[in-house]
Design a protein around this motif. Structure first.
Motif, PDB file in Angstrom:
ATOM      1  N   VAL A 111       0.831  -1.204   0.000  1.00 21.41           N
ATOM      2  CA  VAL A 111       0.000   0.000   0.000  1.00 21.41           C
ATOM      3  C   VAL A 111       0.865   1.254   0.000  1.00 21.41           C
ATOM      4  O   VAL A 111       0.555   2.244  -0.659  1.00 21.41           O
ATOM      5  CB  VAL A 111      -0.968  -0.012   1.196  1.00 21.41           C
ATOM      6  CG1 VAL A 111      -1.779   1.255   1.242  1.00 21.41           C
ATOM      7  CG2 VAL A 111      -1.885  -1.209   1.110  1.00 21.41           C
ATOM      8  N   GLN A 112       1.978   1.173   0.744  1.00 20.07           N
ATOM      9  CA  GLN A 112       2.836   2.358   0.761  1.00 20.07           C
ATOM     10  C   GLN A 112       3.437   2.609  -0.614  1.00 20.07           C
ATOM     11  O   GLN A 112       3.557   3.757  -1.062  1.00 20.07           O
ATOM     12  CB  GLN A 112       3.945   2.211   1.805  1.00 20.07           C
ATOM     13  CG  GLN A 112       4.672   3.518   2.012  1.00 20.07           C
ATOM     14  CD  GLN A 112       5.633   3.481   3.168  1.00 20.07           C
ATOM     15  OE1 GLN A 112       5.605   2.582   3.995  1.00 20.07           O
ATOM     16  NE2 GLN A 112       6.510   4.461   3.212  1.00 20.07           N
ATOM     17  N   HIS A 113       3.786   1.550  -1.320  1.00 18.95           N
ATOM     18  CA  HIS A 113       4.273   1.727  -2.692  1.00 18.95           C
ATOM     19  C   HIS A 113       3.209   2.424  -3.543  1.00 18.95           C
ATOM     20  O   HIS A 113       3.499   3.323  -4.323  1.00 18.95           O
ATOM     21  CB  HIS A 113       4.615   0.376  -3.310  1.00 18.95           C
ATOM     22  CG  HIS A 113       5.981  -0.128  -2.944  1.00 18.95           C
ATOM     23  ND1 HIS A 113       7.133   0.363  -3.494  1.00 18.95           N
ATOM     24  CD2 HIS A 113       6.373  -1.081  -2.066  1.00 18.95           C
ATOM     25  CE1 HIS A 113       8.178  -0.260  -2.988  1.00 18.95           C
ATOM     26  NE2 HIS A 113       7.744  -1.143  -2.106  1.00 18.95           N
ATOM     27  N   ARG A 166       0.700   4.288  -2.484  1.00 24.22           N
ATOM     28  CA  ARG A 166       0.457   5.665  -2.050  1.00 24.22           C
ATOM     29  C   ARG A 166       1.546   6.588  -2.569  1.00 24.22           C
ATOM     30  O   ARG A 166       1.285   7.709  -2.987  1.00 24.22           O
ATOM     31  CB  ARG A 166       0.417   5.725  -0.518  1.00 24.22           C
ATOM     32  CG  ARG A 166      -0.895   5.210   0.020  1.00 24.22           C
ATOM     33  CD  ARG A 166      -0.912   5.233   1.524  1.00 24.22           C
ATOM     34  NE  ARG A 166      -2.257   4.967   1.993  1.00 24.22           N
ATOM     35  CZ  ARG A 166      -2.532   4.558   3.212  1.00 24.22           C
ATOM     36  NH1 ARG A 166      -1.569   4.370   4.090  1.00 24.22           N
ATOM     37  NH2 ARG A 166      -3.778   4.329   3.568  1.00 24.22           N
ATOM     38  N   TYR A 167       2.760   6.066  -2.539  1.00 23.78           N
ATOM     39  CA  TYR A 167       3.875   6.848  -3.071  1.00 23.78           C
ATOM     40  C   TYR A 167       3.652   7.135  -4.563  1.00 23.78           C
ATOM     41  O   TYR A 167       3.760   8.281  -5.019  1.00 23.78           O
ATOM     42  CB  TYR A 167       5.171   6.074  -2.848  1.00 23.78           C
ATOM     43  CG  TYR A 167       6.301   6.458  -3.758  1.00 23.78           C
ATOM     44  CD1 TYR A 167       6.982   7.660  -3.569  1.00 23.78           C
ATOM     45  CD2 TYR A 167       6.694   5.638  -4.802  1.00 23.78           C
ATOM     46  CE1 TYR A 167       8.004   8.016  -4.409  1.00 23.78           C
ATOM     47  CE2 TYR A 167       7.727   5.977  -5.637  1.00 23.78           C
ATOM     48  CZ  TYR A 167       8.380   7.175  -5.440  1.00 23.78           C
ATOM     49  OH  TYR A 167       9.393   7.522  -6.274  1.00 23.78           O
ATOM     50  N   HIS A 183       2.771  13.588   0.177  1.00 20.26           N
ATOM     51  CA  HIS A 183       2.467  12.193  -0.157  1.00 20.26           C
ATOM     52  C   HIS A 183       3.461  11.271   0.516  1.00 20.26           C
ATOM     53  O   HIS A 183       4.519  11.687   0.958  1.00 20.26           O
ATOM     54  CB  HIS A 183       2.426  11.976  -1.663  1.00 20.26           C
ATOM     55  CG  HIS A 183       3.746  12.201  -2.340  1.00 20.26           C
ATOM     56  ND1 HIS A 183       4.752  11.259  -2.344  1.00 20.26           N
ATOM     57  CD2 HIS A 183       4.233  13.253  -3.017  1.00 20.26           C
ATOM     58  CE1 HIS A 183       5.784  11.732  -3.000  1.00 20.26           C
ATOM     59  NE2 HIS A 183       5.510  12.937  -3.414  1.00 20.26           N
ATOM     60  N   TRP A 184       3.103  10.006   0.549  1.00 17.64           N
ATOM     61  CA  TRP A 184       3.951   9.020   1.205  1.00 17.64           C
ATOM     62  C   TRP A 184       5.260   8.877   0.453  1.00 17.64           C
ATOM     63  O   TRP A 184       5.300   8.959  -0.773  1.00 17.64           O
ATOM     64  CB  TRP A 184       3.247   7.673   1.254  1.00 17.64           C
ATOM     65  CG  TRP A 184       2.188   7.610   2.294  1.00 17.64           C
ATOM     66  CD1 TRP A 184       0.886   7.975   2.145  1.00 17.64           C
ATOM     67  CD2 TRP A 184       2.324   7.160   3.632  1.00 17.64           C
ATOM     68  NE1 TRP A 184       0.214   7.785   3.315  1.00 17.64           N
ATOM     69  CE2 TRP A 184       1.074   7.279   4.245  1.00 17.64           C
ATOM     70  CE3 TRP A 184       3.387   6.669   4.381  1.00 17.64           C
ATOM     71  CZ2 TRP A 184       0.851   6.927   5.571  1.00 17.64           C
ATOM     72  CZ3 TRP A 184       3.162   6.320   5.692  1.00 17.64           C
ATOM     73  CH2 TRP A 184       1.905   6.445   6.287  1.00 17.64           C
ATOM     74  N   PRO A 230       8.794   3.331   0.116  1.00 17.04           N
ATOM     75  CA  PRO A 230       9.329   2.537   1.232  1.00 17.04           C
ATOM     76  C   PRO A 230      10.837   2.401   1.062  1.00 17.04           C
ATOM     77  O   PRO A 230      11.318   2.013   0.010  1.00 17.04           O
ATOM     78  CB  PRO A 230       8.643   1.191   1.061  1.00 17.04           C
ATOM     79  CG  PRO A 230       7.422   1.471   0.276  1.00 17.04           C
ATOM     80  CD  PRO A 230       7.750   2.632  -0.607  1.00 17.04           C
ATOM     81  N   SER A 255       3.067   2.792   6.745  1.00 14.65           N
ATOM     82  CA  SER A 255       1.758   2.901   6.125  1.00 14.65           C
ATOM     83  C   SER A 255       0.878   1.731   6.538  1.00 14.65           C
ATOM     84  O   SER A 255       1.370   0.672   6.910  1.00 14.65           O
ATOM     85  CB  SER A 255       1.945   2.927   4.613  1.00 14.65           C
ATOM     86  OG  SER A 255       0.764   2.575   3.960  1.00 14.65           O
TER      87      SER A 255
END
Lengths: 656, 198, 332
Positions: A422-424, A426-427, B174-175, B178, C6
């Motif tokens: 999900v973080q990927h 969102r990024y 924004h995020w 990772p 996240s």
């Protein structure tokens, strides 16, 4: 309801709903200070209607909706507005946004304008008005202003009331349905009056038997149907719920109203009941406080603006073990700061102990197992999206419909490699939005740049044209003059020249005189300046006329000469008067200009020196030399500065 | 032996014919203008900042199209633009040229208005007409129009223009990507060792 | 800016290692059945392939400067070694197993970027290279019941010394391929040993089928690829066998002889090298089924799972390109 449809994907995480003892609402003491953010909803932030120091009563409007997609904000209790400033808000970024700080007076006095009403006496416009005035927004999490949603022009056949609450841990809606079933049904009946063509379905997941029983009982003699759906995350997502109930998918880029469907959360419907029946604005809500780190978990009634810290310390939560999560465990976010206020959409706080919500193990390589694809409710290809996001292939990832991802987290939940999918996403989404904005800006800048270039070219062209025209005119005049001479005096041309010269000579002294008179009467600085300038101009013109007249051997030249002499003295007098005045004033524009130039020069010198600083390898002598040069330049600059300042701000007052 | 000669002759003959066809086609179907310049220009960020050494984005696009300049001279565009250009032109993406400047966060010019002497020099320098003002009057930057190109800073005689970073808001935040490595990724420490060894 | 994690904060506890372990467990019935009918050879293959596979993996990881602690636990090498051992003939000598393992781990897997990045199924790539390079050694299969004891097998494995003639024979698929003028039925009637072989292969295939169904129930993969492969293989057999049933193997023969079930449930379900979407998996499986039939019937090799899988591995990216599923709300 004859038939339920399923939706693709979904997961079954452990619900952990019993921790927060659903079916009971706990009251909280009144906090001393409330911080009310202006942007709790999607859309433009509200505009404050109060200022620091104002006294407000509970329920009084403190910020007004701005535009159509916005919502009013009201004072959650009575007290004094202490400040309106940027404070950290409950957001994953930990950013600050404008909040109204309210110092509670402890009396909790309701505003006088808040009155109960009998809805059967109200017409539709009045109901609409009461809903809009209450500042109600979607309380399930998205925060879309409800009055904007209800204002749809599209025909609505199905009104879905969302009591699904599919996220683990959260029991706020469950509790509300158990205790306020009557209010919810009354609110739903009101909505049916607003949407006369719709049938109303209230949907609950089958893991909340008490809520189902309560709602069924309350809905018994109404037009509202209570539908129970099987438990599966994320069945409470708006799009998934619509597919589950109607079997249809909201078109890409569309809204549910395109299908004739409108979805509202049960808590929103309760807020609508409060607004219409009791006249109360949306100033409080039920928030679940849960997790193994809390000694007294449960569902608390909180005022909008209550700080997380206040609520958690009241529940005796131990926040040392792990970060507090706002929202559910699947879609919530870790709070960077516990001093942030809770808002209309804050439905859950999870305080986990060390083992409860572990940080994921270090992710392994994707083995393309396809589990994520099976879990994805939006029918996307999560692993392809992951590869593309990892490679920053943003064009491609858009073709793979990244923007349709609802960030439900089902893919990351099942991922055997524990990749933070999900973080990927969102990024990548953030980058896509940023790129879209940048390309819009670039396009705009290009247009402006091109317009400017065109303008410069045009100006250049115009200048060129004027220059040519002048040259041509001059040439023509020359030619005319030459031919006139050859024709031994053209009387007309000579007469014209004479008249012009005379006119100028006559006008100039008159005006100059007039000005001098004025100057005596009202000797302001500006007038003096203008007078001197005009006198100078006139003198020049007269001089020109004189030379011309002399050149053409005119008889009036002697007269003109006298005029010029007169003008010269007058002009000098004007200049002197001005200089005198200025010296009295103590401000010398010439000096200021000079000082400014010398200051700019000194400044440029310093800048140049700073830029050309020798690097560390330079020897000591060079270093010293440079230091000295820099120092003297800086001294010059300081001198120029003080000089300039003293010139600009004379201490002596002009004596008049 | 004959066969060899025939083969050479026939191949030569065919080569001549096809060469003639190709030569004719190149003349007959020649594309007028140079649309590649437009395509390159589309990819550039249009800040018109001149950090590439050209007066604006389009001249740089022309220079790239003529292959007189490499594709890595655009600091505002950064790696994204370099990658897009590399894709378009089918060349290798180069790292950003350090001399041209560093790719940094977006900035916007602000004039410290009480220090402005109204010289209009910055107005003339602004490539997108984003500065408002008149001679001897205070100037100000129209924030929404400023591209952050930096060109107004140098001409200011009193140095009253600041380039301030654009504030992050809830909307623009924004995020981050990772950052933790996949367990099978090359670890940074090891890779440093590897480079030493190499 | 703080480095927050996240959502989701919950995880299902699924791990790649768990998947690998389940695959290994699901292959156990097949392995045991194979050992029961064809002797200890497969066991020696397996041991050697695992030991060598782990060593090779460690070596390559060192060269690629990847962390070592990780590979021992991920189980992917063990699965590759297991599949290789099951696919190789029981009488394979050590160097054959070594070649296959080397090619599988180093060439097919790590040269393409390691776990998750290999376009070809490593086990099948290792198998295929041996089939091309050493066709004679790759077709020595023991007769059921007539296998060597452990000591003799051990000796054979390392030195290739021992009495082979008594215990080896042509496989049924081989026999059907080389009918030498007979019909299929005549061949069966004339060769009771091949019938016995066929029975043994049937049980081995049944064992793999059971393991496969277990994995299906555990949702380790979807039904699409295996079912498509088996269905298309059967359909091809029925279609082409209809005209001249005497000269072609029946659908039953195709499904239960050779490595069909091993391929259907353990090889083509390898997620890394297969197609992604469900629709894509159907095409992928069907293509493999058709290719198996084509190569078995008209090609040079009696069995064809490895080649069929590798060919479809090549096609997988293209299949993915054209079978992208419609996202939610994206109506045709």
């Amino acid at each position: 309801m004859s038939q339920l449809f399923d939706f693709p994907g979904g997961v079954h995480p452990p619900a952990n709903k019993q921790i927060s003892k659903p079916g009971q609402i706990f009251e909280l003491p009144l906090p001393e200070q409330l911080l009310i953010p202006l942007a709790q909803h999607i859309g433009a932030p509200a505009e404050p209607t109060v200022k620091a120091g104002d006294l407000v009563n509970k329920g009084q409007l403190i910020a007004k909706a701005k535009g159509s997609t916005s919502a009013h904000i009201h004072a959650p209790t009575s007290g004094t507005i202490s400040n309106i400033d940027a404070y950290p808000i409950a957001h994953a970024s930990g950013l600050k946004e404008t909040c109204i700080a309210l110092q509670a007076d402890g009396k909790d006095t309701w505003h006088t304008a808040i009155t109960q009403a009998d809805p059967s006496m109200l017409d539709i416009q009045q109901i609409d008005q009461r809903i809009a005035a209450a500042g109600i927004i979607g309380m399930g999490g998205a925060g879309f202003p409800s009055s904007a949603k209800l204002a749809t022009k599209k025909p609505i056949q199905t009104l879905i009331i969302n009591g699904v609450e599919c996220e683990p841990y959260i029991t706020a809606d469950d509790t509300l349905m158990q205790l306020e079933s009557q209010a919810i049904i009354k609110g739903a009946c009101l909505l049916l009056r607003l949407l006369p063509t719709a049938k109303c379905i209230l949907v609950i997941e089958d893991n909340k038997p008490q809520a189902i029983a309560a709602m069924r009982e309350a809905a018994e003699h109404s037009a509202i149907e209570v539908v129970v759906i099987p438990t599966k995350y994320p069945s409470g997502g708006e799009k998934q719920l619509i597919q589950n109930i109607t079997g249809k998918q909201v078109p890409k880029g569309g809204i549910p109203a395109d299908l004739g469907v409108l979805c509202l959360n049960v808590a929103t419907v309760k807020a609508i009941y409060d607004a219409v029946y009791l006249g109360r604005p949306s100033i409080d809500r039920i928030t679940t406080v849960t997790g193994n780190g809390v000694k007294q978990p449960g569902n608390y009634r909180i005022l909008v603006g209550t700080s997380v810290d206040f609520l958690l310390s009241h529940c005796q939560a131990d926040t040392s073990a792990s970060q507090v999560v706002l929202g559910g465990p699947m879609m919530g976010f870790q709070l960077p700061d516990l001093q942030v206020p809770l808002i209309k959409t804050s439905n859950c706080l999870i305080v986990p102990d060390a083992q409860e919500l572990p940080a994921s193990n270090s992710p392994m390589a994707c083995i393309r197992c396809g589990q994520c694809e099976l879990a994805c409710p939006a029918q996307l290809l999560p692993q392809q999206l992951y590869w593309l996001a990892k490679a920053d292939a943003f064009d491609k990832i858009e073709q793979y419909n990244l923007m349709d991802c609802i960030e439900c987290g089902a893919c990351a939940y099942v991922c055997p490699s524990q990749i933070p999918l999900v973080q990927h996403y969102r990024y990548a989404k953030g980058k896509l939005r940023q790129q879209a904005l940048e390309s819009r800006q670039a396009e705009h800048a290009k247009l402006r740049f091109e317009a400017r270039e065109q303008r410069l070219i045009d100006e250049q062209q115009a200048k060129e044209d004027r220059r040519k025209a002048r040259a041509a005119a001059a040439a023509a005049a020359q030619a005319a003059k030459r031919s006139a001479k050859q024709d031994s005096d053209d009387p007309v041309a000579a007469a014209q020249a004479r008249i012009a010269a005379k006119k100028q000579a006559a006008n100039a002294p008159a005006k100059s005189k007039q000005n001098t008179v004025e100057q005596i009467a009202k000797p302001s600085h500006k007038d003096l300046k203008t007078a001197a300038a005009i006198a100078r101009t006139k003198l020049k013109k007269a001089q020109k006329a004189l030379t011309e007249a002399q050149a053409s051997d005119h008889q009036d030249s002697a007269k003109l000469q006298a005029t010029v002499q007169d003008l010269t003295t007058r002009s000098e007098a004007a200049a002197q008067a001005l200089a005198h005045f200025e010296s009295q004033l103590g401000v010398d524009p010439e000096a200021i200009k000079q000082a400014q130039v010398s200051w700019a020069k000194a400044n440029a010198q310093v800048r140049k020196l700073t830029k050309s600083a020798p690097d560390e390898t330079a020897d000591a002598e060079q270093q010293e030399e440079y230091q000295q040069a820099l120092m003297s330049a800086q001294q010059n600059l300081a001198k120029a500065q003080t000089h300039l300042h003293s010139l600009k701000h004379p201490t002596k007052e002009p004596s008049q | 032996m004959d066969i060899l000669i025939y083969a050479i002759l026939s191949l030569t003959f065919m080569a001549l014919i096809f060469g003639a066809i190709l030569g004719y086609a190149a003349k007959r179907f020649k594309v007028e203008g140079n649309p590649i310049v437009d395509q390159i220009n589309e990819l550039l960020p249009q800040t018109q900042c001149g950090q590439c050494g050209h007066p604006g984005c389009r001249p740089y696009a022309e220079a790239i199209a003529n292959q007189t300049d490499p594709i890595n001279l655009c600091p505002p565009g950064g790696d994204t633009t370099i990658k897009a250009l590399a894709d378009l032109l089918d060349v290798d993406a180069l790292p950003l040229d350090a001399e041209a400047g560093v790719d940094s966060i977006r900035k916007i010019a602000y004039i410290r208005e009480d220090e402005c002497i109204g010289c209009t020099k910055c107005i003339q320098a602004c490539p997108v007409d984003a500065i408002l003002g008149a001679a001897k009057q205070m100037h100000t930057v129209i924030v929404n129009e400023c591209t952050g190109c930096d060109l107004c800073v140098e001409p200011c005689p009193v140095d009253c223009i600041d380039m301030l970073p654009v504030a992050v808001t809830k909307q623009s935040w924004h995020w981050q990507k990772p950052d933790h490595l996949i367990a099978t990724d090359r670890q940074p420490k090891l890779s440093a060792l590897g480079e030493d060894a190499a | 800016m703080m480095n927050s994690i996240s959502s989701p904060h919950l995880h299902g506890g699924n791990r790649s290692q768990k998947i690998m372990l389940l695959v290994i467990a699901a292959a156990m019935p097949g392995l045991l059945t194979q050992l029961y009918w064809f002797g200890y050879g497969t066991l020696l293959n397996l041991m050697w392939a695992i030991v060598l596979g782990l060593l090779l993996e460690a070596g390559v990881l060192l060269l690629r400067q990847r962390p070592l602690g990780f590979f021992l636990t991920d189980g992917s090498v063990i699965v590759t070694a297991l599949l290789l051992a099951l696919a190789l003939p029981p009488m394979a000598p050590w160097w054959l197993v070594s070649t296959a393992t080397l090619f599988a781990v180093v060439f097919a897997k790590h040269l393409y970027g390691g776990l998750g990045n290999n376009p070809f199924n490593p086990a099948m790539a290792g198998y295929a290279i041996c089939l091309i390079a050493f066709p004679a050694s790759m077709t020595i299969w023991t007769s059921p019941y007539a296998y060597l004891d452990l000591a003799d097998q051990w000796l054979w494995f390392w030195t290739e010394q021992g009495q082979l003639d008594a215990i080896t024979q042509a496989t049924p698929l081989d026999a059907i391929k080389h009918l030498q003028g007979n019909t299929v039925d005549e061949m069966w009637a004339a060769n009771p040993d091949i019938v016995a072989y066929g029975d043994a292969m049937f049980w081995v295939n049944i064992a793999y089928l059971i393991g496969g169904i277990a994995m299906l129930l555990l949702k380790l993969f979807t039904w699409h690829a295996p079912v498509a492969m088996l269905a298309s293989l059967a359909a091809m057999a029925v279609l082409f066998g209809a005209g001249e049933p005497d000269l072609y193997a029946s659908a039953g023969n195709h499904l239960f002889l050779g490595a069909t079930m091993l391929g259907a449930f353990f090889i083509i379900t390898d997620p890394v090298s297969s197609a992604t979407s469900r629709q894509g998996k159907l095409i992928f499986g069907a293509g493999i089924g058709i290719l198996i039939y084509v190569i078995r019937t008209w090609g040079n090799y009696p069995d064809a799972v490895a080649f069929a899988v590798l060919l479809m591995n090549l096609a997988a990216p293209l299949i993915d390109q054209y079978t992208r599923p419609k996202a939610y709300g994206q109506q045709p």
